[in-house]
Design an enzyme around this catalytic site. Structure first.
Site, mmCIF file in Angstrom:
data_model
loop_
_atom_site.group_PDB
_atom_site.id
_atom_site.type_symbol
_atom_site.label_atom_id
_atom_site.label_comp_id
_atom_site.label_asym_id
_atom_site.label_seq_id
_atom_site.Cartn_x
_atom_site.Cartn_y
_atom_site.Cartn_z
ATOM 1 N N HIS A 62 35.938 35.818 51.875
ATOM 2 C CA HIS A 62 36.549 37.140 51.739
ATOM 3 C C HIS A 62 35.807 37.974 50.690
ATOM 4 C CE1 HIS A 62 40.579 39.533 51.180
ATOM 5 N NE2 HIS A 62 39.607 40.273 51.681
ATOM 6 N N GLU A 65 32.609 39.070 52.214
ATOM 7 C CA GLU A 65 32.815 40.177 53.163
ATOM 8 C C GLU A 65 32.767 41.516 52.434
ATOM 9 O OE1 GLU A 65 36.303 42.734 54.242
ATOM 10 O OE2 GLU A 65 36.909 40.655 54.638
ATOM 11 N N HIS A 66 33.393 41.579 51.265
ATOM 12 C CA HIS A 66 33.371 42.803 50.464
ATOM 13 C C HIS A 66 31.997 43.039 49.840
ATOM 14 C CE1 HIS A 66 37.787 43.941 49.914
ATOM 15 N NE2 HIS A 66 37.826 42.864 50.703
ATOM 16 N N GLU A 138 34.139 42.546 43.113
ATOM 17 C CA GLU A 138 34.897 42.256 44.324
ATOM 18 C C GLU A 138 35.688 40.950 44.237
ATOM 19 O OE1 GLU A 138 35.067 44.544 46.633
ATOM 20 O OE2 GLU A 138 33.601 45.767 45.539
ATOM 21 N N GLU A 160 43.928 42.304 45.925
ATOM 22 C CA GLU A 160 44.342 42.437 47.324
ATOM 23 C C GLU A 160 45.186 41.240 47.752
ATOM 24 O OE1 GLU A 160 41.938 42.257 51.485
ATOM 25 O OE2 GLU A 160 41.233 43.771 50.045
#
Length: 225
Positions: A62, A65-66, A138, A160
């Site tokens: 994840h 991905e950012h 991130e 998040e």
């Protein structure tokens, strides 16, 4: 056998329920798979997908991905994704981490803009800069809100996932997957449990880059035109 830019046409099939023609290609040298759906839709869609099964719940896939959208070899700016959001004619622009894969889809009704989006995204996923600052921004880092206060964890993905774990529906879905697949990757949280995020570090983060790890160098590509 027909070959287009190094991709061999393996199979072609009409899809009347989608009013489309499906064409399945495989790249001769790399084995990358490409699925093309040809139809009359004005919206042009492209996506590149990597197999990214997690080893744990630290959320490395994840974070990656950012981070790959935080500058690349051809576009060495801080956040090209944000610039595209502001300046392109996209109808969809995002990236998603699933339990076993990571997808980078784009869409636009303007052909020139569409190919520009593809160019930025492909350079991002195959040639990301993967800087330590991108990981800290991130993923996670320490912050001190005030002198005398304890250090706290911060980070885009960290925050998040804290929000996700505050949702009863998300907690139920995560617990269900963990209960159904305790010994499989689907029993892990590819997004990352906020309590496990600090277990990720820069070396592990760089090690799963789709541009660096050989086992992830066979992307499946989806193209609709």
């Amino acid at each position: 056998m027909q070959i287009f830019s190094g991709f061999m046409l393996v199979r072609e099939q009409p899809l009347p329920e989608l009013n489309s023609a499906a064409r399945y290609y495989r790249h001769a040298k790399t084995g990358a798979e490409l699925l093309s759906l040809v139809n009359d839709d004005d919206n042009k869609v492209f996506g590149v997908t990597f197999r990214t099964p997690p080893r744990d719940s630290t959320g490395v896939a994840h974070i990656l991905e950012h981070a790959v959208l935080c500058g690349s070899r051809k576009y060495p700016v801080k956040e090209p994704f944000v610039e595209l959001m502001k300046g392109s004619l996209n109808t969809f622009l995002n990236a998603m981490t699933f339990p076993d894969k990571t997808c980078y889809p784009v869409a636009s009704q303007n052909l020139r803009d569409f190919y520009n989006l593809i160019d930025v995204y492909l350079d991002a996923v195959f040639y990301p800069l993967i800087t330590p600052n991108a990981f800290r921004q991130e993923g996670w880092h320490y912050e001190l809100d005030a002198i005398g206060e304890p250090l706290v964890y911060k980070g885009v993905v960290f925050n998040e996932m804290k929000g996700s774990y505050s949702s009863p529906d998300d907690r139920l879905n995560e617990f269900s997957q963990r209960s159904l697949f305790p010994e499989a990757v689907y029993g892990l949280d590819s997004g990352g449990r906020s309590s496990a995020h600090p277990g990720s570090d820069l070396r592990r983060f760089q090690g799963v880059s789709p541009a660096l790890l050989p086992s992830f160098q066979r992307p499946a590509v989806l193209l609709r035109r």
